[in-house]
Design a protein around this motif. Structure first.
Motif, short mmCIF file in Angstrom:
data_model
loop_
_atom_site.label_atom_id
_atom_site.label_comp_id
_atom_site.label_asym_id
_atom_site.label_seq_id
_atom_site.Cartn_x
_atom_site.Cartn_y
_atom_site.Cartn_z
N ILE A 79 0.83 -1.25 -0.01
CA ILE A 79 -0.02 0.18 0.13
C ILE A 79 1.01 1.18 -0.07
N ALA A 80 1.87 1.37 0.87
CA ALA A 80 2.98 2.48 0.87
C ALA A 80 3.53 2.47 -0.46
N ARG A 81 4.00 1.74 -1.19
CA ARG A 81 4.48 1.60 -2.24
C ARG A 81 3.55 2.18 -3.48
N GLY A 82 2.34 1.84 -3.40
CA GLY A 82 1.40 2.33 -4.50
C GLY A 82 1.02 3.71 -4.22
N GLN A 83 1.21 4.35 -2.92
CA GLN A 83 0.79 5.55 -2.54
C GLN A 83 2.01 6.36 -3.21
N ARG A 84 3.17 6.00 -3.17
CA ARG A 84 4.26 6.82 -3.65
C ARG A 84 3.96 6.79 -4.98
N ILE A 85 3.65 5.78 -5.87
CA ILE A 85 3.32 6.17 -7.37
C ILE A 85 2.13 6.98 -7.54
N GLY A 88 3.11 10.28 -7.26
CA GLY A 88 4.01 10.81 -8.39
C GLY A 88 3.55 10.89 -9.86
N LEU A 89 2.15 10.57 -10.05
CA LEU A 89 1.37 10.64 -10.99
C LEU A 89 0.79 12.09 -11.27
#
Length: 138
Positions: A79-85, A88-89
Motif C-alpha cells: 500500500i505504501a509503495r502504491g501511494q508513492r506511485i 508521483g502521477l
C-alpha cells in the motif's frame, strides 16, 4: 429477488486491473492491458522495466487496499509503495463534466504508460468518491 447491480466503468477498470494477477507478467502483458482498456493508443508502446514495476506495484497496492477493506490479510508495504506511485502521477481535474467517466481526473503527462496509470488512478478516485470500491473483489 434482488436487482443485480452493474459496475460503473471506473469500478470495472479497477476490477480488471487488480484481477490481472499472473496475467500481468511482463511488459507485453502491460501493453496489451493498456490497449484492451483503451488506456493507450494502438501501436507500439515503449515500456521500460521501471514502468512495468510501477504498474505492478500500483496493482498490488490497490489489491492490498481492497483486501484490507474486506478484512483479509494485506501487505502494508504494498500500500505504501502504491501511494508513492500515485503521489508521483500527474493528473488534472476537468472543469467541465467529462463525456467519459474515466476522465474525471485526466492524465497531465504524455508518456503512454504513465497516462494509462493516471487513468487507473482517476478510476480509483471515482470509486472512492462513490463508495463503489467496497464492492470490488480481489
Amino acid at each position: 429477488m434482488t436487482t443485480p447491480t452493474q459496475q460503473s466503468p471506473a469500478a470495472a477498470l479497477v476490477q480488471a486491473f487488480v484481477s490481472t494477477g499472473d496475467g500481468l507478467a511482463d511488459r507485453a502483458d502491460l501493453a496489451a492491458f493498456l490497449r484492451k482498456h483503451r488506456l493507450a493508443a494502438e501501436g507500439s508502446i515503449p515500456i521500460t522495466m521501471a514502468d512495468f514495476e510501477e504498474a505492478v506495484s500500483l496493482r498490488d497496492a490497490l489489491a492490498a487496499q481492497l483486501r484490507r477493506a474486506g478484512g483479509a490479510a494485506y501487505d502494508d508495504e504494498a500500500i505504501a509503495r502504491g501511494q508513492r506511485i500515485l503521489d508521483g502521477l500527474r493528473v488534472t481535474v476537468r472543469l467541465e463534466p467529462p463525456e467519459d467517466e474515466l476522465e474525471l481526473l485526466a492524465p497531465a503527462v504524455v508518456d503512454e504508460v504513465r497516462r494509462g496509470l493516471a487513468r487507473i488512478a482517476g478510476a480509483w478516485a471515482a470509486v472512492l468518491a462513490t463508495g463503489e470500491w467496497r464492492a470490488i473483489t480481489v
